[in-house]
Design a protein around this motif. Sequence first.
Motif, PDB file in Angstrom:
ATOM      1  N   ALA A 185       0.834  -1.203   0.000  1.00  0.00           N
ATOM      2  CA  ALA A 185       0.000   0.000   0.000  1.00  0.00           C
ATOM      3  C   ALA A 185       0.865   1.248   0.000  1.00  0.00           C
ATOM      4  CB  ALA A 185      -0.918   0.003   1.213  1.00  0.00           C
ATOM      5  N   LEU A 186       0.577   2.154  -0.922  1.00  0.00           N
ATOM      6  CA  LEU A 186       1.332   3.401  -1.040  1.00  0.00           C
ATOM      7  C   LEU A 186       0.571   4.515  -0.333  1.00  0.00           C
ATOM      8  CD1 LEU A 186       3.867   4.583  -2.623  1.00  0.00           C
ATOM      9  CD2 LEU A 186       2.173   5.457  -4.244  1.00  0.00           C
ATOM     10  N   THR A 187       1.255   5.212   0.559  1.00  0.00           N
ATOM     11  CA  THR A 187       0.626   6.311   1.285  1.00  0.00           C
ATOM     12  C   THR A 187       1.667   7.344   1.659  1.00  0.00           C
ATOM     13  OG1 THR A 187      -0.639   6.896   3.280  1.00  0.00           O
ATOM     14  CG2 THR A 187       0.852   5.016   3.446  1.00  0.00           C
ATOM     15  N   ARG A 188       1.229   8.587   1.816  1.00  0.00           N
ATOM     16  CA  ARG A 188       2.166   9.630   2.238  1.00  0.00           C
ATOM     17  C   ARG A 188       2.542   9.479   3.708  1.00  0.00           C
ATOM     18  NH1 ARG A 188      -1.714  12.932  -0.525  1.00  0.00           N
ATOM     19  NH2 ARG A 188      -0.973  13.653  -2.554  1.00  0.00           N
ATOM     20  N   ASP A 189       1.657   8.879   4.503  1.00  0.00           N
ATOM     21  CA  ASP A 189       1.881   8.787   5.947  1.00  0.00           C
ATOM     22  C   ASP A 189       1.572   7.374   6.427  1.00  0.00           C
ATOM     23  OD1 ASP A 189       2.153   9.110   8.653  1.00  0.00           O
ATOM     24  OD2 ASP A 189       0.871  10.887   8.794  1.00  0.00           O
ATOM     25  N   PRO A 190       2.538   6.455   6.350  1.00  0.00           N
ATOM     26  CA  PRO A 190       2.292   5.073   6.751  1.00  0.00           C
ATOM     27  C   PRO A 190       1.799   4.929   8.186  1.00  0.00           C
ATOM     28  CG  PRO A 190       4.336   5.230   5.509  1.00  0.00           C
ATOM     29  CD  PRO A 190       3.887   6.634   5.786  1.00  0.00           C
ATOM     30  N   GLY A 191       2.196   5.849   9.069  1.00  0.00           N
ATOM     31  CA  GLY A 191       1.790   5.758  10.457  1.00  0.00           C
ATOM     32  C   GLY A 191       0.306   5.907  10.680  1.00  0.00           C
ATOM     33  N   LYS A 192      -0.382   6.527   9.720  1.00  0.00           N
ATOM     34  CA  LYS A 192      -1.828   6.742   9.852  1.00  0.00           C
ATOM     35  C   LYS A 192      -2.643   5.855   8.925  1.00  0.00           C
ATOM     36  CE  LYS A 192      -1.361  11.637  11.138  1.00  0.00           C
ATOM     37  NZ  LYS A 192      -1.724  13.042  10.754  1.00  0.00           N
ATOM     38  N   ALA A 193      -2.002   4.897   8.271  1.00  0.00           N
ATOM     39  CA  ALA A 193      -2.685   4.119   7.233  1.00  0.00           C
ATOM     40  C   ALA A 193      -3.801   3.236   7.789  1.00  0.00           C
ATOM     41  CB  ALA A 193      -1.677   3.267   6.475  1.00  0.00           C
ATOM     42  N   ASP A 194      -3.579   2.601   8.935  1.00  0.00           N
ATOM     43  CA  ASP A 194      -4.587   1.737   9.566  1.00  0.00           C
ATOM     44  C   ASP A 194      -5.133   0.701   8.582  1.00  0.00           C
ATOM     45  OD1 ASP A 194      -6.227   0.778  11.592  1.00  0.00           O
ATOM     46  OD2 ASP A 194      -7.873   2.142  11.089  1.00  0.00           O
ATOM     47  N   LEU A 195      -4.238  -0.052   7.987  1.00  0.00           N
ATOM     48  CA  LEU A 195      -4.618  -1.083   7.023  1.00  0.00           C
ATOM     49  C   LEU A 195      -4.494  -2.464   7.659  1.00  0.00           C
ATOM     50  CD1 LEU A 195      -2.902   0.509   3.924  1.00  0.00           C
ATOM     51  CD2 LEU A 195      -5.358   0.131   4.195  1.00  0.00           C
ATOM     52  N   PRO A 196      -5.133  -3.479   7.058  1.00  0.00           N
ATOM     53  CA  PRO A 196      -5.163  -4.802   7.688  1.00  0.00           C
ATOM     54  C   PRO A 196      -3.773  -5.426   7.822  1.00  0.00           C
ATOM     55  CG  PRO A 196      -6.825  -4.636   5.959  1.00  0.00           C
ATOM     56  CD  PRO A 196      -5.957  -3.423   5.839  1.00  0.00           C
ATOM     57  N   VAL A 197      -3.687  -6.340   8.781  1.00  0.00           N
ATOM     58  CA  VAL A 197      -2.470  -7.132   8.950  1.00  0.00           C
ATOM     59  C   VAL A 197      -2.199  -7.895   7.655  1.00  0.00           C
ATOM     60  CG1 VAL A 197      -1.429  -9.049  10.206  1.00  0.00           C
ATOM     61  CG2 VAL A 197      -2.832  -7.369  11.427  1.00  0.00           C
ATOM     62  N   GLY A 198      -0.945  -7.942   7.265  1.00  0.00           N
ATOM     63  CA  GLY A 198      -0.570  -8.627   6.033  1.00  0.00           C
ATOM     64  C   GLY A 198      -0.298  -7.686   4.881  1.00  0.00           C
ATOM     65  N   VAL A 199      -0.666  -6.402   5.046  1.00  0.00           N
ATOM     66  CA  VAL A 199      -0.404  -5.405   4.011  1.00  0.00           C
ATOM     67  C   VAL A 199       0.940  -4.741   4.287  1.00  0.00           C
ATOM     68  CG1 VAL A 199      -1.175  -3.249   2.953  1.00  0.00           C
ATOM     69  CG2 VAL A 199      -2.859  -4.957   3.684  1.00  0.00           C
TER      70      VAL A 199
END
Length: 278
Positions: free
Chosen positions: A34-48
């Motif tokens: 997953a590409l994001t400007r702020d990985p700390g706030k991504a809140d994506l599922p485990v495994g990503v």
Amino acid sequence: MNPVRGVNLVSGATGTVGRQVVAELLRRGQPVRALTRDPGKADLPVGVEVVRGDLTDPGTLTAALDGVTGLHLITFGGACFAPLETGPRIVELAREAGVQRITVLNGGGPTPLEDAVRAGEIAWTVIMPVEFMANALEWAEGVRTRDEVREPFPGRLSAMVHEGDIGAVAAVALTEDGHAGQEYLITGPEVLTLHDKAAAIAAARGREIRLVELSEAEAVAQWRAAGRPQDVIDFLLEVYRDTPPEGRTVLDTVEKVTGRPARTFARWAREHAGAFRA
């Protein structure tokens, strides 16, 4: 058809559709980055695998593209969802990285990034959804606090689509052959009025909802108060006065691509009933 396994990079991964692309790829057992400007706030599922990057700055994408076979792109970035001007460089980097498939979430018309993808050498699929069911979340505060929806043109029609179905179509196109060069217009399974939508939400939350019809002037004032820019207001007035045929005509794209029927708004309302309860 047996899906091809490989790393899939999803841009816009924390957005309404991007999260669904991520979820569907995971469901299909595919590696997801997953590409994001702020990985700390991504809140994506485990495994990503969450990585930092910005489509407005292609220099940040080189590492993110390493080993990627499927790439999902959005066409806007930066402040106020400005159209991305970096498409040619992104496509060049994707080609150099060995990307095999690109899906593009259409932005409502031609954009520089989509044009670059179409002109490139990588197999592409354009995902063209009509109105998102998630747009109904804009009503949540009014429904929770006043039991009402305030909108103009209550008889307007929409074949609105579940965002999960958008993600599912994109995930298939990223991982299976046979979708190159396709423009997939995606709708839900039924045509709805505002009355239909309000009734579905009322049934899901277990409490009635009043539909308050606004005049055009009242609607414009409400949208301005919500901070919507004038070009967005003009667009809403145009499509709400007379929804284009493609926005109110049911297609079977979801079933043809994914092998299962499109999800209903009643189902969406049940999934999000908590957002509409006080």
